[in-house]
Design an enzyme around this catalytic site. Structure first.
Site, PDB file in Angstrom:
ATOM      1  N   TYR A 152       3.898   9.377 -11.222  1.00 34.71           N
ATOM      2  CA  TYR A 152       3.481   8.860 -10.204  1.00 34.71           C
ATOM      3  C   TYR A 152       1.886   7.668 -11.436  1.00 34.71           C
ATOM      4  O   TYR A 152       1.961   6.548 -11.169  1.00 34.71           O
ATOM      5  CB  TYR A 152       1.359   9.823  -9.341  1.00 34.71           C
ATOM      6  CG  TYR A 152       0.864   8.961  -8.473  1.00 34.71           C
ATOM      7  CD1 TYR A 152       1.186   8.587  -7.501  1.00 34.71           C
ATOM      8  CD2 TYR A 152      -0.174   9.045  -9.369  1.00 34.71           C
ATOM      9  CE1 TYR A 152       0.293   8.507  -6.552  1.00 34.71           C
ATOM     10  CE2 TYR A 152      -1.818   8.569  -8.459  1.00 34.71           C
ATOM     11  CZ  TYR A 152      -0.907   8.056  -7.269  1.00 34.71           C
ATOM     12  OH  TYR A 152      -1.932   7.384  -6.277  1.00 34.71           O
ATOM     13  N   THR A 205      -8.019  10.216   2.949  1.00 35.28           N
ATOM     14  CA  THR A 205      -6.194  10.195   4.105  1.00 35.28           C
ATOM     15  C   THR A 205      -5.795  11.739   3.946  1.00 35.28           C
ATOM     16  O   THR A 205      -5.710  13.192   3.500  1.00 35.28           O
ATOM     17  CB  THR A 205      -6.002   9.039   3.040  1.00 35.28           C
ATOM     18  OG1 THR A 205      -5.329   9.730   2.339  1.00 35.28           O
ATOM     19  CG2 THR A 205      -6.730   8.300   2.909  1.00 35.28           C
ATOM     20  N   ASN A 208       0.551  -1.688   0.188  1.00 41.54           N
ATOM     21  CA  ASN A 208       0.336   0.228  -0.091  1.00 41.54           C
ATOM     22  C   ASN A 208       0.503   1.139   0.195  1.00 41.54           C
ATOM     23  O   ASN A 208      -0.017   2.413  -0.280  1.00 41.54           O
ATOM     24  CB  ASN A 208      -0.890   0.071   0.930  1.00 41.54           C
ATOM     25  CG  ASN A 208      -1.390   0.919   1.473  1.00 41.54           C
ATOM     26  OD1 ASN A 208      -1.964   1.756   1.123  1.00 41.54           O
ATOM     27  ND2 ASN A 208      -1.152   2.227   2.816  1.00 41.54           N
ATOM     28  N   LYS A 214       2.008   3.812 -11.543  1.00 40.58           N
ATOM     29  CA  LYS A 214       0.802   3.279 -11.000  1.00 40.58           C
ATOM     30  C   LYS A 214       0.184   2.413 -12.223  1.00 40.58           C
ATOM     31  O   LYS A 214      -0.123   1.029 -12.099  1.00 40.58           O
ATOM     32  CB  LYS A 214      -0.411   3.881 -10.780  1.00 40.58           C
ATOM     33  CG  LYS A 214       0.622   5.158  -9.522  1.00 40.58           C
ATOM     34  CD  LYS A 214       0.073   3.428  -8.770  1.00 40.58           C
ATOM     35  CE  LYS A 214       0.234   4.652  -6.647  1.00 40.58           C
ATOM     36  NZ  LYS A 214      -0.033   3.799  -5.355  1.00 40.58           N
TER      37      LYS A 214
END
Ligand SMILES: NC(=O)c1ccc[n+]([C@@H]2O[C@H](COP(=O)([O-])OP(=O)(O)OC[C@H]3O[C@@H](n4cnc5c(N)ncnc54)[C@H](O)[C@@H]3O)[C@@H](O)[C@H]2O)c1
Length: 248
Positions: free
Chosen positions: A155, A190, A89, A159
């Site tokens: 990113y 978050t 994660n 991903k």
């Protein structure tokens, strides 16, 4: 998840903490790992206080370090027995586009968001074998499926690659009773998103049919399913949990 032994990376806060908690709630033993030691120790203490005593431990783990992985897998086996479950994660956001991404920023994002998941599987799979099988959930993003529209070059590259890393590992290890899947969270409430400019967040929510952020637990429940025996025929696939973001 009774009797299962899990490692959750980036487990000190946010999505990782919610994932660790839902696994504990369903009977697993969990080693939550992070580089934020204070938050990680506090999370483990809170889980002990919540009645999960004896099934939770915090360990420092930088997912980019093979040495850290070896130490934490040995710790988990000593404390709880062979591993059955891994949640890759830990991740860092990257919002820079093609031209303003630095070489250093590129490398760090690829290392944490992609290489860390490979190193995690490499370290945990021998332990899964000792347990007779196991399951992995890797963490991609909606931006591993569609472009963000505001850069996120490294990113998105990381991903997107997590999807094929997942499929390649799933195909390689299926005959050993090891399943590998990934999730694509949408916008989740978050700590990472608490620093987003408000107009940016509003824009994301306008593009999300459900019209709100996910609570971390709403993503964690998908991870729980993929790690559980209820997902025994699910491997090499992606579960999109994005409030409809990629549906339109
Ligand atoms: N929050 C979202 O909206 C969202 C959306 C899509 C995907 N994701 C992905 O979900 C995962 C968790 O995101 P989050 O929102 O909880 O983020 P977060 O920043 O709140 O938490 C991430 C955790 O990972 C840890 N971490 C960072 N680098 C690390 C390293 N090298 N080794 C070990 N731990 C490290 C951090 O210390 C932090 O505790 C990430 O992979 C992220 O890309 C999040």
């Amino acid at each position: 998840m009774n009797g299962k032994v899990a490692i959750v990376t980036g487990g000190a806060q946010g999505l990782g903490a919610a994932e660790a908690e839902i696994l504990l709630d369903h009977g697993a033993s969990v080693v939550a790992c992070d580089i934020r030691d204070d938050e990680g120790e506090a999370f483990a203490a809170a889980m002990e206080a919540a009645g999960h005593g004896g099934r939770i431990a915090y360990q420092r783990l930088d997912v980019t370090s093979a040495d850290d992985w070896a130490r934490v897998v040995a710790f988990a086996e000593r404390r709880f027995g062979p591993l059955t479950s891994l949640v890759n994660n830990a991740g860092i956001p990257g919002r820079a586009g093609v031209e303003n991404t630095t070489e250093e920023g590129w490398q760090r994002t690829i290392d944490v968001d992609l290489k860390g998941s490979w190193l995690g599987m490499k370290a945990c799979i021998p332990s899964f074998r000792r347990a007779g099988g196991g399951a992995v959930v890797n963490t991609s993003s909606t931006y591993g499926l569609v472009a963000s529209g505001h850069g996120s070059t490294a990113y998105s590259a990381a991903k997107g690659a997590v999807v094929m890393l997942t499929k390649a590992a799933a195909a390689e290890y299926a005959r050993e009773n090891i399943r590998v899947n990934c999730i694509h969270p949408g916008v989740v409430d978050t700590p990472r998103n608490q620093t987003l400019p408000p107009d940016w967040l509003e824009g994301l929510l306008r593009k999300t049919p459900l019209g709100r952020m996910a609570a971390p637990r709403e993503i964690a429940s998908a991870v729980l399913f993929l790690l559980s025996n209820e997902a025994s025929y699910v491997t090499g696939t992606s579960l999109v949990v994005d409030g409809g973001y990629t549906a339109i």
